[in-house]
Motif scaffolding. Structure first.
Motif, PDB file in Angstrom:
ATOM      1  N   LEU A  49       0.796  -1.230   0.000  1.00  0.00           N
ATOM      2  CA  LEU A  49       0.000   0.000   0.000  1.00  0.00           C
ATOM      3  C   LEU A  49       0.828   1.279   0.000  1.00  0.00           C
ATOM      4  N   ARG A  61      -4.123  11.283  -2.315  1.00  0.00           N
ATOM      5  CA  ARG A  61      -3.837  10.606  -1.057  1.00  0.00           C
ATOM      6  C   ARG A  61      -3.663  11.665   0.023  1.00  0.00           C
ATOM      7  N   PRO A  91      -4.881   4.865   8.322  1.00  0.00           N
ATOM      8  CA  PRO A  91      -4.386   4.338   7.041  1.00  0.00           C
ATOM      9  C   PRO A  91      -2.928   3.902   7.133  1.00  0.00           C
ATOM     10  N   ARG A 134      -0.330   4.399   5.320  1.00  0.00           N
ATOM     11  CA  ARG A 134       0.717   5.398   5.059  1.00  0.00           C
ATOM     12  C   ARG A 134       0.892   6.379   6.218  1.00  0.00           C
ATOM     13  N   GLU A 174      -8.003  -2.341   6.549  1.00  0.00           N
ATOM     14  CA  GLU A 174      -8.429  -1.481   5.446  1.00  0.00           C
ATOM     15  C   GLU A 174      -9.893  -1.063   5.604  1.00  0.00           C
ATOM     16  N   SER A 198      -9.892   1.717   8.446  1.00  0.00           N
ATOM     17  CA  SER A 198      -9.295   2.993   8.006  1.00  0.00           C
ATOM     18  C   SER A 198      -9.944   3.538   6.736  1.00  0.00           C
ATOM     19  N   GLU A 248      -9.517   2.456   3.810  1.00  0.00           N
ATOM     20  CA  GLU A 248      -8.610   2.338   2.663  1.00  0.00           C
ATOM     21  C   GLU A 248      -9.188   1.436   1.577  1.00  0.00           C
ATOM     22  N   GLU A 267     -10.723   3.508  -0.991  1.00  0.00           N
ATOM     23  CA  GLU A 267      -9.742   4.173  -1.839  1.00  0.00           C
ATOM     24  C   GLU A 267      -9.165   3.202  -2.869  1.00  0.00           C
ATOM     25  N   LEU A 313      -5.374   4.144  -4.562  1.00  0.00           N
ATOM     26  CA  LEU A 313      -4.132   3.601  -4.002  1.00  0.00           C
ATOM     27  C   LEU A 313      -3.449   2.671  -5.002  1.00  0.00           C
TER      28      LEU A 313
END
Length: 526
Positions: A247, A283, A433, A435, A511, A514, A516, A519, A525
């Protein structure tokens, strides 16, 4: 397979994968870092009275030497300041460079500074304390890095059914670290007492502190380097987490390798996401409106609960010796030699850790994936408040019944650890997330250490006797132990309220929590 679908597929393999031997190995490798963390942070509380006797003896005084208030605050609190800085720095670095790349740095920093702390040098008490504080700051800096990195690594390796238990198991090694500190101090002081017997302070003020006592505190601090050194090789052999490589790093080949090591299965390379740079501008970052909208209250919740918890937790841990002395569980300092006092302080801490601290951690490990993080945190804060009030309101009664005090005091430790001391570590590693996960965990943990600093410095003064003539030498009158315990109970009640801001991650994929997965499906992503 489309890129987003490929990413979701590989993450689902992680979430639904069976628990493997590698998961237990990761718990041991990361957990030994936390064993070292706890040993190094809390062993200083065992030796501060000994340091006072060795370096601050006053000829003709009716009491044994003690650290001046500013020195005691610095010695107890400087490692916490370093930890706060390390949590922020290494949390950020873990998201920028990867979890594994900075993982070994923290361990070697801890090992090197543990040894250097025991070698603190100088021709005067001031010089010895200054070098001790210098090395303990950098020791704390390394310890700080271990918090976000260990939590994030364990959360990103785990499946969704047992993730909470594995993260909590890493943190539970802290209990064994506290227990280890008490054991080492007991053993070292017992050996030196046998070979260098000394009279009580009341009989011979100078002779009660043998010259060899200066070796004792140094040995205790230096032994903290051993578990860090012993696990360094294995920490360097750990692969990067598949979630980070998939990711954040966008390295399809590396993701394939890391997944194979963790799950111990062959994964077709076509199922891997294609290495590709993310489209610019989609992002959101930590300081964006989008982050504030999605996760702002979550970060406020994890930071505030950890902050409030650590005020109470570190007040209790760092000043156990003062609490036990206040209720008469430890004899008057004048009736003991320096090594006798260290031995009895270590015995008291060992007893509390064995009966209250360690069981609380492992109750969390067993139950966290069954009843959830939110429930455990609410239970913990509630009973910590109840038991602190039970100690404070009839405080005079407990001064006459120290065993009863010790039992209730141990119960507060049990519910701290079967409660917010564990869950505040687990939840920030799950709800943000990938990141930003390490960074947000570092921010939450640093908030906790800010609370710990308040607890360490504030409680030192607040708990002093309201009668200045009965306060420790050099200290102003405080609000007393009873009122200090009431304040800590109120702080725990506030923690109960702030827990309402924290979501429940039990049974969900990282995921999903969060957001994600949305996304990924939208191609943001890729």
């Amino acid at each position: 397979m489309a890129n987003g679908q490929g990413q979701l597929h590989i993450l689902q393999l992680l979430d639904n994968g069976k628990t493997k031997f590698y998961h237990f190995l990761a718990v041991m490798i990361a957990g030994m870092g936390f064993f070292t963390d706890a040993y190094d942070l809390f062993c200083i509380s065992l030796v501060t009275k000994l340091l006072g006797r060795i370096y601050y003896h006053v000829d003709g005084s009716s009491k044994p030497g003690s650290l001046p208030p500013n020195v005691a605050a610095a010695v107890n609190g400087v490692a916490l300041c370093g930890t706060l800085a390390g949590q922020l720095f290494f949390g950020w670095l873990g998201d920028k460079l990867g979890r594994k790349r900075v993982y070994g740095i923290t361990l070697m920093l801890m090992a090197g500074c543990s040894i250097a702390s025991g070698l603190s040098f100088g021709g005067s008490p001031r010089a010895v304390m200054a070098t001790l504080c210098f090395f303990r700051f950098w020791l704390g800096f390394g310890i700080g890095g271990d918090y976000p990195l260990s939590a994030t690594i364990m959360s990103e390796y785990s499946n969704k059914k047992t993730r909470g238990g594995f993260i909590a198991a890493v943190f539970a090694m802290q209990g064994f670290g506290i227990l280890g500190g008490g054991s080492v101090a007991l053993g070292v002081s017992a050996i030196f007492r046998k070979f260098y017997p000394a009279p009580a302070f009341a009989i011979d003020p100078v002779g009660s502190t043998v010259p060899q006592a200066d070796y004792v505190w140094r040995i205790i601090l230096m032994i903290g380097a051993l578990p860090a050194i012993l696990t360094y090789y294995w920490r360097m052999k750990m692969p990067e987490t598949p979630r980070y490589t998939a990711l954040v790093a966008k390295n399809a080949h590396k993701t394939h390798e890391d997944m194979a090591k963790v799950l111990q299965v062959e994964i077709p390379i076509e199922d891997q996401p294609v290495q590709e740079s993310p489209p610019p501008g989609n992002r959101f970052g930590l300081f964006s409106k989008e982050f504030l909208h999605r996760h702002g209250l979550h970060l406020l919740g994890t930071a505030s609960t950890w902050f409030l918890l650590d005020i109470a937790f570190y007040s209790q841990n760092l000043f156990q010796k003062d609490i036990f002395s206040a209720v008469g569980w430890l004899p008057n300092a004048k009736t003991m030699s320096a090594l006798d006092e260290l031995y009895k302080i270590a015995r008291a801490q060992f007893f509390i850790a064995l009966c209250g601290t360690v069981p609380g951690y492992w109750f969390t490990v067993v139950l966290i994936d069954l009843i959830g993080r939110f429930t455990i945190q609410m239970i913990g804060f509630f009973f910590m408040s109840v038991f602190m009030l039970a100690l404070a309101i009839p405080y005079h009664h407990w001064t006459l019944n120290p065993l009863g005090f010790a039992i209730l005091y141990g119960a507060t430790f049990f519910f701290a650890n079967f409660g917010p001391n564990s869950t505040t570590f687990v939840v920030p590693a799950e709800i943000f997330p990938a990141r930003l996960r390490s960074t947000c965990h570092g921010i939450s943990a640093a908030s906790g250490k800010a609370g710990a600093i308040i607890g360490a410095f504030g409680f030192l003064y607040a708990a002093q006797n309201q009668d200045k003539s009965k306060a420790n030498a050099g200290y102003p009158a405080g609000i007393g132990m009873r009122n200090s315990l009431i304040v800590l109970a109120v702080i725990n009640m506030l923690g109960l309220l702030c827990t309402l801001l924290v979501p429940e991650p039990k049974g969900k994929s990282l995921e999903e929590i969060s957001q994600e997965n949305e996304e990924i499906k939208a191609g943001q992503l890729q």
